[in-house]
Structures are given as C-alpha cells and as structure tokens.
Design a protein around this motif. Structure first.
Motif, PDB file in Angstrom:
ATOM      1  N   ALA A 233     -16.471  56.648  25.246  1.00 49.93           N
ATOM      2  CA  ALA A 233     -15.572  57.763  24.962  1.00 49.93           C
ATOM      3  C   ALA A 233     -15.408  58.601  26.218  1.00 49.93           C
ATOM      4  O   ALA A 233     -14.753  59.643  26.194  1.00 49.93           O
ATOM      5  N   GLY A 234     -16.005  58.139  27.327  1.00 48.61           N
ATOM      6  CA  GLY A 234     -15.996  58.911  28.560  1.00 48.61           C
ATOM      7  C   GLY A 234     -15.139  58.331  29.654  1.00 48.61           C
ATOM      8  O   GLY A 234     -15.114  58.868  30.766  1.00 48.61           O
ATOM      9  N   ALA A 235     -14.407  57.249  29.366  1.00 52.27           N
ATOM     10  CA  ALA A 235     -13.596  56.595  30.384  1.00 52.27           C
ATOM     11  C   ALA A 235     -12.303  56.070  29.766  1.00 52.27           C
ATOM     12  O   ALA A 235     -12.246  55.832  28.550  1.00 52.27           O
ATOM     13  N   PRO A 236     -11.262  55.880  30.566  1.00 50.90           N
ATOM     14  CA  PRO A 236     -10.003  55.344  30.050  1.00 50.90           C
ATOM     15  C   PRO A 236     -10.167  53.906  29.557  1.00 50.90           C
ATOM     16  O   PRO A 236     -11.112  53.202  29.958  1.00 50.90           O
ATOM     17  N   PRO A 237      -9.262  53.427  28.692  1.00 51.72           N
ATOM     18  CA  PRO A 237      -9.354  52.061  28.169  1.00 51.72           C
ATOM     19  C   PRO A 237      -9.443  50.999  29.262  1.00 51.72           C
ATOM     20  O   PRO A 237     -10.227  50.055  29.142  1.00 51.72           O
ATOM     21  N   ALA A 238      -8.653  51.139  30.329  1.00 51.62           N
ATOM     22  CA  ALA A 238      -8.631  50.119  31.381  1.00 51.62           C
ATOM     23  C   ALA A 238      -9.991  49.982  32.058  1.00 51.62           C
ATOM     24  O   ALA A 238     -10.417  48.875  32.400  1.00 51.62           O
ATOM     25  N   GLU A 239     -10.675  51.106  32.249  1.00 53.77           N
ATOM     26  CA  GLU A 239     -11.993  51.075  32.888  1.00 53.77           C
ATOM     27  C   GLU A 239     -12.995  50.345  32.015  1.00 53.77           C
ATOM     28  O   GLU A 239     -13.816  49.553  32.505  1.00 53.77           O
ATOM     29  N   ALA A 240     -12.941  50.604  30.723  1.00 58.26           N
ATOM     30  CA  ALA A 240     -13.849  49.927  29.795  1.00 58.26           C
ATOM     31  C   ALA A 240     -13.541  48.437  29.715  1.00 58.26           C
ATOM     32  O   ALA A 240     -14.452  47.599  29.733  1.00 58.26           O
ATOM     33  N   GLU A 241     -12.271  48.087  29.633  1.00 58.20           N
ATOM     34  CA  GLU A 241     -11.874  46.686  29.513  1.00 58.20           C
ATOM     35  C   GLU A 241     -12.240  45.893  30.758  1.00 58.20           C
ATOM     36  O   GLU A 241     -12.593  44.712  30.674  1.00 58.20           O
ATOM     37  N   ARG A 242     -12.172  46.516  31.920  1.00 56.13           N
ATOM     38  CA  ARG A 242     -12.554  45.833  33.163  1.00 56.13           C
ATOM     39  C   ARG A 242     -14.015  45.400  33.132  1.00 56.13           C
ATOM     40  O   ARG A 242     -14.386  44.375  33.727  1.00 56.13           O
ATOM     41  N   LEU A 243     -14.835  46.157  32.405  1.00 56.54           N
ATOM     42  CA  LEU A 243     -16.266  45.847  32.307  1.00 56.54           C
ATOM     43  C   LEU A 243     -16.590  44.971  31.099  1.00 56.54           C
ATOM     44  O   LEU A 243     -17.746  44.652  30.856  1.00 56.54           O
ATOM     45  N   GLY A 244     -15.552  44.598  30.345  1.00 56.94           N
ATOM     46  CA  GLY A 244     -15.769  43.760  29.171  1.00 56.94           C
ATOM     47  C   GLY A 244     -15.991  44.526  27.892  1.00 56.94           C
ATOM     48  O   GLY A 244     -16.309  43.936  26.854  1.00 56.94           O
ATOM     49  N   GLY A 245     -15.838  45.863  27.944  1.00 57.35           N
ATOM     50  CA  GLY A 245     -16.037  46.698  26.767  1.00 57.35           C
ATOM     51  C   GLY A 245     -14.732  47.237  26.222  1.00 57.35           C
ATOM     52  O   GLY A 245     -13.658  46.679  26.458  1.00 57.35           O
ATOM     53  N   ALA A 246     -14.808  48.365  25.518  1.00 58.74           N
ATOM     54  CA  ALA A 246     -13.622  48.944  24.900  1.00 58.74           C
ATOM     55  C   ALA A 246     -13.762  50.446  24.810  1.00 58.74           C
ATOM     56  O   ALA A 246     -14.869  50.991  24.806  1.00 58.74           O
ATOM     57  N   ARG A 247     -12.626  51.107  24.740  1.00 62.84           N
ATOM     58  CA  ARG A 247     -12.587  52.547  24.475  1.00 62.84           C
ATOM     59  C   ARG A 247     -12.776  52.766  22.979  1.00 62.84           C
ATOM     60  O   ARG A 247     -12.292  51.981  22.158  1.00 62.84           O
ATOM     61  N   VAL A 248     -13.498  53.813  22.601  1.00 63.47           N
ATOM     62  CA  VAL A 248     -13.648  54.131  21.185  1.00 63.47           C
ATOM     63  C   VAL A 248     -12.273  54.428  20.597  1.00 63.47           C
ATOM     64  O   VAL A 248     -11.414  55.024  21.247  1.00 63.47           O
ATOM     65  N   ALA A 249     -12.075  53.982  19.378  1.00 66.46           N
ATOM     66  CA  ALA A 249     -10.786  54.170  18.713  1.00 66.46           C
ATOM     67  C   ALA A 249     -10.991  54.983  17.443  1.00 66.46           C
ATOM     68  O   ALA A 249     -11.073  54.420  16.348  1.00 66.46           O
ATOM     69  N   PRO A 250     -11.103  56.312  17.565  1.00 68.58           N
ATOM     70  CA  PRO A 250     -11.375  57.136  16.383  1.00 68.58           C
ATOM     71  C   PRO A 250     -10.250  57.055  15.355  1.00 68.58           C
ATOM     72  O   PRO A 250      -9.075  57.082  15.702  1.00 68.58           O
TER      73      PRO A 250
END
Length: 304
Positions: A233-250
């Motif tokens: 929840a502390g980074a934009p979606p692209a940053e999370a996806e680059r690491l193989g993760g995801a942005r929280v989707a409340p």
C-alpha cells in the motif's frame, strides 16, 4: 460559519489554511454529516503535493479540503436517501474532504457507527482500517503462516498486525526502535528498521504487506520465494508488479466498512488512536503524520 482546513494550491505546508466555508448541500444519494472526528493519513499531505490516487482522474478544485475519512452525525439527507436518517451516527469516505465542520458523504461509502465504537475510532476505519483488512486478505495466508508488515507502527500497520493476528498468523512488524513497545503490544515480533533490517528477520517469511514502498519494498521482496504473496500500500502498482507483487486493491463499500467496524466492536481491532487535535490545530496533526512521528493513528476532533 462552518470551518474547513484546506490547501489553496499544490505545494508544501505554506499552502494550508483554516478558512470559513458555506455549509454544503447534499445532492442525490448524499448525506450531510456534522463531523465529529476525521482521521489523518499520509495520503492527505501527499494530495497537497499533487499526488493522485491510482486510477483517479480530474483536476483538483481549490481550495481543496483535507481528509479522506470521517465520522459524525447525519444532519441532512439528499434526494432519494432513506437510510441513513437524520440523527444517525455514521462513518465513511467524504466526497470532498473531512477536516471540516460538515462533510458530504455518498450513501455507497457510508456505514452506521456501532454504539460500542467511539467517533474517534470510527474515523480511522474508512482508509486505514479497510486498507489493512484488504491487504491481509489479499495476501491470503493460512493460519500458522508468517506475515511480515513493514511500517508496522503506523495507522495501517497497527491495524494490519491485529487483523493478521486475529486470523491466526504469526506477525513480524518492521518499525523503528521508538515503536518497538507498540508493535510488541500488538502480539507481533518487532524487527528494527534501518540499514540491514532484512538480516534481523527471524526465520522464514510467507507473505509481506508493505506500507513503506521504495527501497524497503524491494528489500522485503527478497525474503519471499513466492512473490505473489507480496502486497503493498506504499508504492504504485508498477513498482509492485516489477517485483512480482501487487498493489492492494481496497474494496471500499458500505458492507466492507461495516465489517471492519464489527472487528472494533468485537474487540479484535483497536485502532490505537494515540493523539487527537481540535480542528484549529489541524496543521499540527498533519505535521505529526507528515514528519513520520505518529504512533498508531492521529485524529482531528470537531466539537459537537
């Protein structure tokens, strides 16, 4: 005259002011709430700098009122609204800010405040509480798994640790030494933040809920073998996806708000409101969060 704490343009604290405003008029599907409390979140000051939420469109209209979560009492209802009714105690996401005497709320982002939940606690739930709940659920660990939470001493982190513990998870909370006592009081194992923090993590980690972003997120990702269990929840979606993760989707709905409030009413979640400020001291409340000094949640209280 009603008052509101606003920013008059994008920029720093010099753009902020407490001003007199007209009493808002609720439109169709809206209610006017006499605000009793407003939660203070990092997104508030970030919006002042020009930050836009993922997927958010449109230009800001100045002066823009601070605040993204409030609780209070319904004063007036708009066309087509049967519930909530005038006099009901509610909480939710304001349409145009909440550091104010009055706020407009849409009926699809509002819930009844349980009698067992204070106005101050309820005002922490629409952003911090729901974000914590959704992030832990999105990672989806089974009971007995180990969840690492970065930024565990902040408003979302405090809620995330408790929610994870209520689901039977072992929790590691990354935070500064000043917040060790708070983190440990929540039932988590404290991991001191700072250079080399990943070397201080005891054992293996099954999932990560990141509330910091940047370098901390990248370092946290190295602890996982399954990057699908990395949510931020502390980074934009692209940053999370680059690491193989995801942005929280409340999923911020009235039903979700009610579910999180039920956790508070049932004793499974204590928002840990550690300090409150009157509306006249909103600047001080915002600085406490912006400068990273907050432990738990900071709330602005508005006189009834």
């Amino acid at each position: 005259m009603p008052k509101a704490y606003v920013f008059t343009r994008y920029g720093g604290p010099e753009t902020e002011a407490l001003v007199e405003v007209e009493r808002p008029v609720p439109g169709p599907g809206q209610v006017l709430v006499a605000v009793r409390a407003a939660g203070v979140n990092p997104v508030d000051w970030k919006q002042r700098t020009g930050y836009r939420r993922p997927g958010e469109t449109g230009e800001a209209v100045f002066p823009a009122v601070f605040g993204n979560e409030v609780s209070g009492v319904v004063e007036e209802t708009g066309e087509g609204v049967s519930t909530p009714a005038v006099g009901d105690a509610v909480f939710g996401r304001p349409v145009e800010g909440g550091y104010s005497t009055y706020a407009l709320l849409s009926t699809d982002l509002i819930a009844e405040k349980p009698a067992a939940v204070s106005f101050a606690d309820a005002a922490t739930l629409p952003v911090a509480g729901v974000t914590a709940w959704e992030g832990v659920r999105q990672i989806g660990l089974e009971p007995g798994g180990t969840l690492l939470v970065t930024g565990a001493g902040g408003g979302v982190g405090v809620a995330a640790v408790q929610i994870a513990r209520s689901l039977g998870l072992r929790v590691l909370g990354v935070a500064g030494e000043a917040k060790r006592e708070l983190v440990e009081s929540l039932g988590a194992t404290h991991v001191a933040s700072g250079p080399g923090w990943t070397d201080r993590v005891p054992g293996t980690v099954d999932g990560v809920y990141d509330l910091v972003g940047g370098e901390v997120l990248a370092e946290a990702a190295t602890l996982l073998t399954d990057r699908s269990r990395l949510v931020t929840a502390g980074a934009p979606p692209a940053e999370a996806e680059r690491l193989g993760g995801a942005r929280v989707a409340p999923s911020r709905t009235s039903a979700r708000l009610a579910a999180v409030a039920a956790l508070v009413a049932g004793g499974d979640l204590d928002p840990h409101v550690t300090d409150t400020f009157p509306l006249e001291r909103a600047a001080e409340a915002l600085r406490t969060v912006e400068e990273g000094h907050a432990r738990g949640k900071i709330v602005i209280e508005v006189a009834g």
